[in-house]
Design a protein around this motif. Sequence first.
Motif, PDB file in Angstrom:
ATOM      1  N   ALA B 127     -10.255  18.621 -28.409  1.00 27.25           N
ATOM      2  CA  ALA B 127      -9.989  17.239 -28.855  1.00 27.25           C
ATOM      3  C   ALA B 127     -10.508  16.956 -30.263  1.00 27.25           C
ATOM      4  O   ALA B 127     -11.079  15.897 -30.524  1.00 27.25           O
ATOM      5  CB  ALA B 127     -10.582  16.245 -27.853  1.00 27.25           C
ATOM      6  N   GLN B 128     -10.315  17.899 -31.164  1.00 23.35           N
ATOM      7  CA  GLN B 128     -10.765  17.706 -32.544  1.00 23.35           C
ATOM      8  C   GLN B 128      -9.616  17.430 -33.511  1.00 23.35           C
ATOM      9  O   GLN B 128      -9.766  16.644 -34.431  1.00 23.35           O
ATOM     10  CB  GLN B 128     -11.548  18.948 -33.017  1.00 23.35           C
ATOM     11  CG  GLN B 128     -12.844  19.167 -32.262  1.00 23.35           C
ATOM     12  CD  GLN B 128     -13.778  17.958 -32.329  1.00 23.35           C
ATOM     13  OE1 GLN B 128     -13.982  17.375 -33.386  1.00 23.35           O
ATOM     14  NE2 GLN B 128     -14.314  17.554 -31.191  1.00 23.35           N
ATOM     15  N   THR B 129      -8.474  18.092 -33.341  1.00 19.82           N
ATOM     16  CA  THR B 129      -7.346  17.878 -34.254  1.00 19.82           C
ATOM     17  C   THR B 129      -6.653  16.556 -33.919  1.00 19.82           C
ATOM     18  O   THR B 129      -6.746  16.057 -32.794  1.00 19.82           O
ATOM     19  CB  THR B 129      -6.315  19.021 -34.129  1.00 19.82           C
ATOM     20  OG1 THR B 129      -5.763  19.004 -32.799  1.00 19.82           O
ATOM     21  CG2 THR B 129      -6.963  20.380 -34.390  1.00 19.82           C
ATOM     22  N   PRO B 130      -5.952  15.954 -34.900  1.00 12.33           N
ATOM     23  CA  PRO B 130      -5.201  14.722 -34.629  1.00 12.33           C
ATOM     24  C   PRO B 130      -4.217  14.895 -33.465  1.00 12.33           C
ATOM     25  O   PRO B 130      -4.060  13.990 -32.646  1.00 12.33           O
ATOM     26  CB  PRO B 130      -4.451  14.468 -35.942  1.00 12.33           C
ATOM     27  CG  PRO B 130      -5.236  15.190 -36.990  1.00 12.33           C
ATOM     28  CD  PRO B 130      -5.853  16.374 -36.317  1.00 12.33           C
ATOM     29  N   GLU B 131      -3.576  16.079 -33.375  1.00  8.91           N
ATOM     30  CA  GLU B 131      -2.601  16.317 -32.302  1.00  8.91           C
ATOM     31  C   GLU B 131      -3.290  16.336 -30.937  1.00  8.91           C
ATOM     32  O   GLU B 131      -2.781  15.767 -29.966  1.00  8.91           O
ATOM     33  CB  GLU B 131      -1.857  17.638 -32.530  1.00  8.91           C
ATOM     34  CG  GLU B 131      -0.770  17.583 -33.604  1.00  8.91           C
ATOM     35  CD  GLU B 131      -1.319  17.466 -35.017  1.00  8.91           C
ATOM     36  OE1 GLU B 131      -2.473  17.919 -35.256  1.00  8.91           O
ATOM     37  OE2 GLU B 131      -0.622  16.916 -35.892  1.00  8.91           O
ATOM     38  N   ALA B 132      -4.434  16.994 -30.852  1.00 11.26           N
ATOM     39  CA  ALA B 132      -5.160  17.065 -29.583  1.00 11.26           C
ATOM     40  C   ALA B 132      -5.664  15.683 -29.175  1.00 11.26           C
ATOM     41  O   ALA B 132      -5.593  15.301 -28.004  1.00 11.26           O
ATOM     42  CB  ALA B 132      -6.326  18.045 -29.692  1.00 11.26           C
ATOM     43  N   ARG B 133      -6.161  14.919 -30.147  1.00 10.42           N
ATOM     44  CA  ARG B 133      -6.651  13.564 -29.830  1.00 10.42           C
ATOM     45  C   ARG B 133      -5.512  12.657 -29.369  1.00 10.42           C
ATOM     46  O   ARG B 133      -5.683  11.841 -28.468  1.00 10.42           O
ATOM     47  CB  ARG B 133      -7.349  12.964 -31.053  1.00 10.42           C
ATOM     48  CG  ARG B 133      -8.664  13.656 -31.323  1.00 10.42           C
ATOM     49  CD  ARG B 133      -9.403  13.041 -32.492  1.00 10.42           C
ATOM     50  NE  ARG B 133     -10.675  13.728 -32.674  1.00 10.42           N
ATOM     51  CZ  ARG B 133     -11.625  13.351 -33.506  1.00 10.42           C
ATOM     52  NH1 ARG B 133     -11.451  12.274 -34.270  1.00 10.42           N
ATOM     53  NH2 ARG B 133     -12.746  14.021 -33.597  1.00 10.42           N
ATOM     54  N   PHE B 134      -4.355  12.820 -30.018  1.00  8.17           N
ATOM     55  CA  PHE B 134      -3.200  12.017 -29.614  1.00  8.17           C
ATOM     56  C   PHE B 134      -2.755  12.413 -28.201  1.00  8.17           C
ATOM     57  O   PHE B 134      -2.464  11.562 -27.356  1.00  8.17           O
ATOM     58  CB  PHE B 134      -2.053  12.195 -30.623  1.00  8.17           C
ATOM     59  CG  PHE B 134      -1.069  11.072 -30.593  1.00  8.17           C
ATOM     60  CD1 PHE B 134      -1.288   9.911 -31.335  1.00  8.17           C
ATOM     61  CD2 PHE B 134       0.079  11.153 -29.821  1.00  8.17           C
ATOM     62  CE1 PHE B 134      -0.385   8.856 -31.295  1.00  8.17           C
ATOM     63  CE2 PHE B 134       0.987  10.098 -29.778  1.00  8.17           C
ATOM     64  CZ  PHE B 134       0.754   8.958 -30.511  1.00  8.17           C
ATOM     65  N   ALA B 135      -2.730  13.721 -27.933  1.00 11.91           N
ATOM     66  CA  ALA B 135      -2.340  14.205 -26.596  1.00 11.91           C
ATOM     67  C   ALA B 135      -3.316  13.698 -25.533  1.00 11.91           C
ATOM     68  O   ALA B 135      -2.900  13.254 -24.449  1.00 11.91           O
ATOM     69  CB  ALA B 135      -2.290  15.736 -26.593  1.00 11.91           C
ATOM     70  N   LYS B 136      -4.613  13.741 -25.828  1.00 16.26           N
ATOM     71  CA  LYS B 136      -5.629  13.234 -24.888  1.00 16.26           C
ATOM     72  C   LYS B 136      -5.433  11.739 -24.629  1.00 16.26           C
ATOM     73  O   LYS B 136      -5.614  11.261 -23.506  1.00 16.26           O
ATOM     74  CB  LYS B 136      -7.033  13.460 -25.468  1.00 16.26           C
ATOM     75  CG  LYS B 136      -7.498  14.904 -25.409  1.00 16.26           C
ATOM     76  CD  LYS B 136      -8.406  15.127 -24.206  1.00 16.26           C
ATOM     77  CE  LYS B 136      -8.833  16.583 -24.109  1.00 16.26           C
ATOM     78  NZ  LYS B 136      -9.385  16.912 -22.790  1.00 16.26           N
ATOM     79  N   ALA B 137      -5.078  10.997 -25.698  1.00 17.09           N
ATOM     80  CA  ALA B 137      -4.845   9.556 -25.557  1.00 17.09           C
ATOM     81  C   ALA B 137      -3.687   9.302 -24.591  1.00 17.09           C
ATOM     82  O   ALA B 137      -3.766   8.434 -23.711  1.00 17.09           O
ATOM     83  CB  ALA B 137      -4.557   8.934 -26.921  1.00 17.09           C
ATOM     84  N   LEU B 138      -2.603  10.074 -24.737  1.00 12.39           N
ATOM     85  CA  LEU B 138      -1.442   9.885 -23.861  1.00 12.39           C
ATOM     86  C   LEU B 138      -1.775  10.262 -22.419  1.00 12.39           C
ATOM     87  O   LEU B 138      -1.301   9.615 -21.475  1.00 12.39           O
ATOM     88  CB  LEU B 138      -0.259  10.714 -24.373  1.00 12.39           C
ATOM     89  CG  LEU B 138       0.245  10.332 -25.769  1.00 12.39           C
ATOM     90  CD1 LEU B 138       1.428  11.211 -26.163  1.00 12.39           C
ATOM     91  CD2 LEU B 138       0.629   8.852 -25.843  1.00 12.39           C
ATOM     92  N   ASP B 139      -2.638  11.272 -22.248  1.00 11.05           N
ATOM     93  CA  ASP B 139      -3.046  11.718 -20.909  1.00 11.05           C
ATOM     94  C   ASP B 139      -3.886  10.648 -20.200  1.00 11.05           C
ATOM     95  O   ASP B 139      -4.012  10.662 -18.976  1.00 11.05           O
ATOM     96  CB  ASP B 139      -3.830  13.033 -21.039  1.00 11.05           C
ATOM     97  CG  ASP B 139      -4.051  13.731 -19.702  1.00 11.05           C
ATOM     98  OD1 ASP B 139      -3.212  13.578 -18.797  1.00 11.05           O
ATOM     99  OD2 ASP B 139      -5.064  14.447 -19.583  1.00 11.05           O
ATOM    100  N   ARG B 140      -4.484   9.731 -20.967  1.00 14.25           N
ATOM    101  CA  ARG B 140      -5.181   8.591 -20.372  1.00 14.25           C
ATOM    102  C   ARG B 140      -4.233   7.387 -20.217  1.00 14.25           C
ATOM    103  O   ARG B 140      -4.337   6.625 -19.260  1.00 14.25           O
ATOM    104  CB  ARG B 140      -6.357   8.145 -21.242  1.00 14.25           C
ATOM    105  CG  ARG B 140      -7.653   8.882 -21.055  1.00 14.25           C
ATOM    106  CD  ARG B 140      -8.326   8.543 -19.738  1.00 14.25           C
ATOM    107  NE  ARG B 140      -9.691   9.064 -19.704  1.00 14.25           N
ATOM    108  CZ  ARG B 140      -9.994  10.361 -19.633  1.00 14.25           C
ATOM    109  NH1 ARG B 140      -9.045  11.268 -19.544  1.00 14.25           N
ATOM    110  NH2 ARG B 140     -11.259  10.737 -19.630  1.00 14.25           N
ATOM    111  N   LEU B 141      -3.343   7.222 -21.186  1.00 17.39           N
ATOM    112  CA  LEU B 141      -2.442   6.059 -21.176  1.00 17.39           C
ATOM    113  C   LEU B 141      -1.461   6.115 -20.000  1.00 17.39           C
ATOM    114  O   LEU B 141      -1.161   5.078 -19.397  1.00 17.39           O
ATOM    115  CB  LEU B 141      -1.662   6.005 -22.500  1.00 17.39           C
ATOM    116  CG  LEU B 141      -0.620   4.887 -22.630  1.00 17.39           C
ATOM    117  CD1 LEU B 141      -1.292   3.511 -22.553  1.00 17.39           C
ATOM    118  CD2 LEU B 141       0.152   5.024 -23.952  1.00 17.39           C
ATOM    119  N   GLN B 142      -0.974   7.316 -19.674  1.00 20.65           N
ATOM    120  CA  GLN B 142       0.067   7.419 -18.640  1.00 20.65           C
ATOM    121  C   GLN B 142      -0.439   6.952 -17.262  1.00 20.65           C
ATOM    122  O   GLN B 142       0.207   6.121 -16.626  1.00 20.65           O
ATOM    123  CB  GLN B 142       0.613   8.855 -18.603  1.00 20.65           C
ATOM    124  CG  GLN B 142       1.853   9.041 -17.740  1.00 20.65           C
ATOM    125  CD  GLN B 142       1.526   9.709 -16.402  1.00 20.65           C
ATOM    126  OE1 GLN B 142       0.357   9.974 -16.089  1.00 20.65           O
ATOM    127  NE2 GLN B 142       2.556   9.962 -15.608  1.00 20.65           N
TER     128      GLN B 142
END
Lengths: 200, 200
Positions: B127-142
């Motif tokens: 969860a360090q790159t912008p892509e990983a952080r964005f993916a983690k955000a979606l994994d919580r949002l869903q």
Amino acid sequence: LSECMSNDRMREQLAFLAEIDALKTIVRQSPLADRSRRENSAEHSWHLAMFALVFADDATVDTARVIQMLLVHDIVEIDAGDTPIHGDHDRQAVAAREEAAADRLFGILPEDQAANLLALWQEFEAAQTPEARFAKALDRLQPLLLNTLTGGGTWAENGVSEADVLARYGPTIERGSTALWRHARTLVERHFADAGVDRG
Amino acid sequence: LSECMSNDRMREQLAFLAEIDALKTIVRQSPLADRSRRENSAEHSWHLAMFALVFADDATVDTARVIQMLLVHDIVEIDAGDTPIHGDHDRQAVAAREEAAADRLFGILPEDQAANLLALWQEFEAAQTPEARFAKALDRLQPLLLNTLTGGGTWAENGVSEADVLARYGPTIERGSTALWRHARTLVERHFADAGVDRG
Ligand SMILES: [Ca+2]
């Protein structure tokens, strides 16, 4: 970022994402590999995207576009239902239902994204670009794999012969990738040889 | 094309694709939007990839990489199981199980692809790159969206308060996208206001 993510826009995007949750309830004919139940179209779409991640990587196609196409290719089934490969269908009636479904479902999105996803789905359906042909090939290869893993799956259920399988799966897979079809063909031949069943 | 798609290579790729079919049998806590059953991790991964297709498109991240990350992010659950957000877990034990799972499962692939998918999964986890952080955000949002669509879902089941929700979902979503969290926060607030339940 803030400019492109207005509240109205996000409301439409979330409404679309809530609506397509229903793809998880569209049940296909294919069994899971462990034969515990039939597959649904949402998990099928995930599996296909993984096929693309693995196989498109080796082919001369735009992997990202193949993946996006496969993620959206079955969304129309939410309104139009699944059309099994083994069965008689009024192709024109199915196409009309699916087009109406695409208009309604993608139309929930902001206009620019609705147009993009509609174009992606239409490209898949038309099967003219290398990416669409590759995606169509994977959409035939995946149920073929599941059938060979489950002692015949939908082939056994529907009394489908080896000749029928070669005719119904071969052209679509070969048009997308001759290498994939060469390999898939041996899976089919081995399955029917082992099963000792009707070779058509 | 033919050079990259040897028979041995395809055999390993198909073995991997057969093995990961099992992700369809990993059941999560989240309900489907129609409340008919709980969600599995394969269809969850498809849904998340669609979240990325819609939201990453508007953000300053590589959409294709976010999608690929979300397609593979839960594959380790085939060996390690799902770890629900609401519950106590030995984080180190979970991490060790998931790392062993990643080695075994991605290791079924040809070496180059095994290394690529392992790196993609490790990038997500870190969860360090912008892509990983964005993916983690979606994994919580869903799951947040599914809970608000189903009268509380796992929050209602586990007696999770509004304060708990803001604490458990907020930081991860906000780190990926402040715009998404601003919007998601209003969904949470509206849910707890409407439900008239414990605001913690
Ligand atoms: Ca399909």
